[in-house]
Design an enzyme around this catalytic site. Structure first.
Site, PDB file in Angstrom:
ATOM      1  N   GLN A 140       9.063  68.014  84.579  1.00 53.30           N
ATOM      2  CA  GLN A 140      10.293  67.210  84.450  1.00 53.30           C
ATOM      3  C   GLN A 140      10.751  66.761  85.837  1.00 53.30           C
ATOM      4  O   GLN A 140      11.672  65.974  85.959  1.00 53.30           O
ATOM      5  CB  GLN A 140      11.396  68.054  83.808  1.00 53.30           C
ATOM      6  CG  GLN A 140      11.086  68.524  82.404  1.00 53.30           C
ATOM      7  CD  GLN A 140      12.151  69.517  81.926  1.00 53.30           C
ATOM      8  OE1 GLN A 140      13.192  69.129  81.406  1.00 53.30           O
ATOM      9  NE2 GLN A 140      11.893  70.791  82.114  1.00 53.30           N
ATOM     10  N   HIS A 167       9.793  62.488  83.762  1.00 47.15           N
ATOM     11  CA  HIS A 167      11.056  61.834  84.124  1.00 47.15           C
ATOM     12  C   HIS A 167      10.900  60.896  85.319  1.00 47.15           C
ATOM     13  O   HIS A 167      11.890  60.508  85.930  1.00 47.15           O
ATOM     14  CB  HIS A 167      12.146  62.886  84.394  1.00 47.15           C
ATOM     15  CG  HIS A 167      12.531  63.669  83.167  1.00 47.15           C
ATOM     16  ND1 HIS A 167      13.137  64.904  83.219  1.00 47.15           N
ATOM     17  CD2 HIS A 167      12.388  63.388  81.836  1.00 47.15           C
ATOM     18  CE1 HIS A 167      13.358  65.349  81.987  1.00 47.15           C
ATOM     19  NE2 HIS A 167      12.896  64.452  81.122  1.00 47.15           N
ATOM     20  N   CYS A 202      11.729  38.681  92.893  1.00 46.87           N
ATOM     21  CA  CYS A 202      12.814  37.895  92.286  1.00 46.87           C
ATOM     22  C   CYS A 202      14.169  38.157  92.931  1.00 46.87           C
ATOM     23  O   CYS A 202      15.181  37.617  92.472  1.00 46.87           O
ATOM     24  CB  CYS A 202      12.869  38.153  90.776  1.00 46.87           C
ATOM     25  SG  CYS A 202      13.558  39.753  90.348  1.00 46.87           S
ATOM     26  N   THR A 256      13.015  75.957  84.266  1.00 38.71           N
ATOM     27  CA  THR A 256      13.827  74.939  83.576  1.00 38.71           C
ATOM     28  C   THR A 256      14.918  75.613  82.744  1.00 38.71           C
ATOM     29  O   THR A 256      14.696  76.682  82.179  1.00 38.71           O
ATOM     30  CB  THR A 256      12.964  73.988  82.699  1.00 38.71           C
ATOM     31  OG1 THR A 256      13.837  73.129  81.953  1.00 38.71           O
ATOM     32  CG2 THR A 256      12.029  74.697  81.753  1.00 38.71           C
ATOM     33  N   ALA A 261       9.797  81.956  90.668  1.00 42.65           N
ATOM     34  CA  ALA A 261       8.410  81.550  90.391  1.00 42.65           C
ATOM     35  C   ALA A 261       7.474  81.809  91.575  1.00 42.65           C
ATOM     36  O   ALA A 261       6.334  82.236  91.393  1.00 42.65           O
ATOM     37  CB  ALA A 261       8.382  80.073  90.012  1.00 42.65           C
TER      38      ALA A 261
HETATM   39  C1  BJW Z   1      14.214  79.068  88.953  1.00 37.74           C
HETATM   40  C2  BJW Z   1      14.206  79.405  90.309  1.00 37.74           C
HETATM   41  C3  BJW Z   1      13.009  79.927  90.816  1.00 37.74           C
HETATM   42  C4  BJW Z   1      16.141  78.620  89.871  1.00 37.74           C
HETATM   43  N1  BJW Z   1      11.961  80.086  89.999  1.00 37.74           N
HETATM   44  N2  BJW Z   1      13.167  79.246  88.175  1.00 37.74           N
HETATM   45  C5  BJW Z   1      17.849  66.016  71.027  1.00 37.74           C
HETATM   46  C6  BJW Z   1      18.988  66.773  70.892  1.00 37.74           C
HETATM   47  C7  BJW Z   1      20.104  66.520  71.686  1.00 37.74           C
HETATM   48  C8  BJW Z   1      20.112  65.507  72.639  1.00 37.74           C
HETATM   49  C9  BJW Z   1      18.973  64.771  72.786  1.00 37.74           C
HETATM   50  C10 BJW Z   1      17.863  65.013  71.981  1.00 37.74           C
HETATM   51  N3  BJW Z   1      16.897  64.146  72.350  1.00 37.74           N
HETATM   52  C11 BJW Z   1      17.353  63.372  73.363  1.00 37.74           C
HETATM   53  C12 BJW Z   1      18.618  63.724  73.644  1.00 37.74           C
HETATM   54  C13 BJW Z   1      19.483  63.102  74.707  1.00 37.74           C
HETATM   55  C14 BJW Z   1      19.145  63.557  76.105  1.00 37.74           C
HETATM   56  C15 BJW Z   1      19.362  65.061  76.223  1.00 37.74           C
HETATM   57  O1  BJW Z   1      18.441  65.845  76.282  1.00 37.74           O
HETATM   58  N4  BJW Z   1      20.596  65.490  76.312  1.00 37.74           N
HETATM   59  C16 BJW Z   1      20.895  66.903  76.473  1.00 37.74           C
HETATM   60  C17 BJW Z   1      21.677  67.125  77.768  1.00 37.74           C
HETATM   61  C18 BJW Z   1      21.571  67.420  75.260  1.00 37.74           C
HETATM   62  N5  BJW Z   1      17.794  63.205  76.471  1.00 37.74           N
HETATM   63  C19 BJW Z   1      17.494  62.002  76.914  1.00 37.74           C
HETATM   64  O2  BJW Z   1      18.348  61.140  77.011  1.00 37.74           O
HETATM   65  C20 BJW Z   1      16.047  61.694  77.271  1.00 37.74           C
HETATM   66  N6  BJW Z   1      15.678  60.500  76.608  1.00 37.74           N
HETATM   67  C21 BJW Z   1      15.324  60.464  75.318  1.00 37.74           C
HETATM   68  O3  BJW Z   1      15.088  61.470  74.696  1.00 37.74           O
HETATM   69  O4  BJW Z   1      15.256  59.204  74.793  1.00 37.74           O
HETATM   70  C22 BJW Z   1      15.350  59.075  73.384  1.00 37.74           C
HETATM   71  C23 BJW Z   1      16.787  59.395  72.924  1.00 37.74           C
HETATM   72  C24 BJW Z   1      17.847  58.967  73.661  1.00 37.74           C
HETATM   73  C25 BJW Z   1      19.148  59.284  73.251  1.00 37.74           C
HETATM   74  C26 BJW Z   1      19.363  60.044  72.106  1.00 37.74           C
HETATM   75  C27 BJW Z   1      18.253  60.487  71.377  1.00 37.74           C
HETATM   76  C28 BJW Z   1      16.941  60.135  71.788  1.00 37.74           C
HETATM   77  C29 BJW Z   1      15.915  61.419  78.762  1.00 37.74           C
HETATM   78  C30 BJW Z   1      16.184  62.621  79.604  1.00 37.74           C
HETATM   79  C31 BJW Z   1      16.120  62.236  81.083  1.00 37.74           C
HETATM   80  C32 BJW Z   1      16.501  63.385  81.991  1.00 37.74           C
HETATM   81  N7  BJW Z   1      16.644  62.886  83.317  1.00 37.74           N
HETATM   82  C33 BJW Z   1      16.933  63.819  84.405  1.00 37.74           C
HETATM   83  C34 BJW Z   1      17.109  62.987  85.707  1.00 37.74           C
HETATM   84  C35 BJW Z   1      15.763  62.526  86.252  1.00 37.74           C
HETATM   85  C36 BJW Z   1      15.895  61.716  87.466  1.00 37.74           C
HETATM   86  C37 BJW Z   1      16.328  62.494  88.678  1.00 37.74           C
HETATM   87  O5  BJW Z   1      15.787  63.575  89.009  1.00 37.74           O
HETATM   88  O6  BJW Z   1      17.240  62.008  89.349  1.00 37.74           O
HETATM   89  O7  BJW Z   1      15.901  64.767  84.557  1.00 37.74           O
HETATM   90  S1  BJW Z   1      18.375  64.835  84.088  1.00 37.74           S
HETATM   91  C38 BJW Z   1      17.742  66.275  84.834  1.00 37.74           C
HETATM   92  O8  BJW Z   1      17.553  67.346  83.872  1.00 37.74           O
HETATM   93  C39 BJW Z   1      16.339  65.902  85.344  1.00 37.74           C
HETATM   94  C40 BJW Z   1      15.576  67.134  85.041  1.00 37.74           C
HETATM   95  O9  BJW Z   1      14.193  66.851  84.987  1.00 37.74           O
HETATM   96  C41 BJW Z   1      16.149  67.573  83.725  1.00 37.74           C
HETATM   97  C42 BJW Z   1      15.893  69.003  83.379  1.00 37.74           C
HETATM   98  O10 BJW Z   1      16.488  69.871  84.295  1.00 37.74           O
HETATM   99  P1  BJW Z   1      15.735  71.216  84.698  1.00 37.74           P
HETATM  100  O11 BJW Z   1      14.477  70.899  85.364  1.00 37.74           O
HETATM  101  O12 BJW Z   1      15.695  72.111  83.540  1.00 37.74           O
HETATM  102  O13 BJW Z   1      16.701  71.761  85.861  1.00 37.74           O
HETATM  103  P2  BJW Z   1      18.001  72.702  85.763  1.00 37.74           P
HETATM  104  O14 BJW Z   1      18.708  72.573  87.048  1.00 37.74           O
HETATM  105  O15 BJW Z   1      18.760  72.423  84.541  1.00 37.74           O
HETATM  106  O16 BJW Z   1      17.400  74.165  85.627  1.00 37.74           O
HETATM  107  C43 BJW Z   1      16.708  74.797  86.669  1.00 37.74           C
HETATM  108  C44 BJW Z   1      16.347  76.204  86.239  1.00 37.74           C
HETATM  109  O17 BJW Z   1      15.546  76.790  87.244  1.00 37.74           O
HETATM  110  C45 BJW Z   1      17.577  77.118  86.058  1.00 37.74           C
HETATM  111  O18 BJW Z   1      17.535  77.698  84.765  1.00 37.74           O
HETATM  112  C46 BJW Z   1      17.399  78.182  87.132  1.00 37.74           C
HETATM  113  O19 BJW Z   1      17.788  79.485  86.727  1.00 37.74           O
HETATM  114  C47 BJW Z   1      15.901  78.157  87.371  1.00 37.74           C
HETATM  115  N8  BJW Z   1      15.500  78.618  88.701  1.00 37.74           N
HETATM  116  N9  BJW Z   1      15.443  79.146  90.844  1.00 37.74           N
HETATM  117  C48 BJW Z   1      12.085  79.756  88.692  1.00 37.74           C
HETATM  118  N10 BJW Z   1      12.907  80.294  92.120  1.00 37.74           N
END
Ligand code: BJW
Length: 246
Positions: A101, A119, A149, A186, A229
């Protein structure tokens, strides 16, 4: 810890197809902030607020400023022991697939090879008007403009509410077929990536999750490892290597 290393290494050994799903936590030990919690704050804005099409529409300069700040930060960082342990895993178990991600490109720089950045990629610019795309371009502009453009460019990442590229979605669906899923760093709050983990668990398939926020335990076929990790992954791989030798 020894007991958990033993189980993880044995599960990896027994599994033919291995899937890996990574999130921001895998890059934490490289010095890159995660998305959620205090870590994800920048100038009093939360990362989840800024990573939206609405934020870009309202204030593209602010959003670009954040992405250019992140580009500078990430450029100065390097893959860590966890990224390299995954490369080792792929060398030991050839049917290992990775979906990240993260947009930081650290899996590229670790030499993992083919994988899916679901992503997008932090160092990619996409035109908001035509089809022009460019990568790894240094620019002094506050907002880059399209050389074809002249429209405004945007970061080549997927924001909330935007569609995940079809190729990445297909890979995610295929990953549901693996024998074991390794979930690293994640919060599993963002879909559709989180859906893969839930699917595996609902179907009682093997999952190893690594996240220091978890307590180390095994419930059904999910093994949770509450460690950073970069600390635990190299140990698991060492154990796996010793099992392969014997
Ligand atoms: C450690 C550590 C160490 C610390 N070792 N671990 C179904 C149900 C409900 C909602 C939806 C659904 N389907 C889609 C949605 C809507 C939405 C969504 O999910 N919303 C939720 C918030 C509810 N999803 C979308 O909009 C997606 N699009 C989509 O599905 O299109 C179709 C659709 C649209 C609308 C409605 C329905 C369908 C697109 C999602 C795009 C996410 N984009 C981002 C930004 C990317 C660009 C950027 O980087 O600037 O992606 S948001 C952000 O979150 C980023 C990340 O990749 C993503 C995930 O975060 P991640 O990686 O989990 O990070 P953290 O910070 O949350 O967690 C880090 C973890 O690491 C923590 O737990 C720590 O404890 C741990 N940690 N140190 C191991 N050393």
């Amino acid at each position: 810890m020894e007991k958990f290393l033993e189980i993880s290494a044995n599960w990896l050994l027994e599994s033919k197809k291995i899937g890996i799903l990574t999130g921001a936590g895998i890059s934490k030990e490289s010095g890159i902030p995660t998305f959620r919690g205090e870590d994800g704050l920048w100038k009093n804005y939360s990362a989840t607020e800024l990573a939206t099409p609405q934020a870009f529409q309202k204030n593209p300069t602010l959003v670009w400023e954040w992405y250019l700040w992140r580009r500078k930060l990430v450029k100065e960082k390097k893959p860590n022991a966890a990224h390299y342990a995954l490369v080792d895993l792929k060398n030991l178990k050839s049917q290992t697939e990775l979906i990240t991600q993260n947009v930081d490109g650290l899996h590229r720089r670790s030499g993992f090879g083919k994988h899916t950045e679901m992503h997008g990629y932090l160092f990619r610019d996409v035109c908001t008007n035509c089809t022009f795309i460019q990568e790894d371009i240094e620019s002094n502009e506050k907002i880059p403009h399209c050389p074809q453009c002249q429209a405004m460019m945007r970061p080549g990442v997927v924001w909330f509410g935007e569609m995940i590229p079809q190729k990445a979605l297909t890979h995610l669906q295929q990953m549901a077929e693996v024998d074991l899923l390794l979930v690293i760093g994640t919060s599993k709050t963002v879909y559709p990536a989180a859906g893969l983990v839930h699917y595996m668990q609902l179907n009682n398939k093997k999952v190893i999750e690594i996240n220091p926020e978890l307590s180390s335990q095994m419930i059904k076929n999910t093994l949770s490892l509450g460690f950073p990790a970069g600390e635990i992954l190299p140990k698991i791989i060492e154990k796996l290597k010793s099992l392969i030798k014997t």
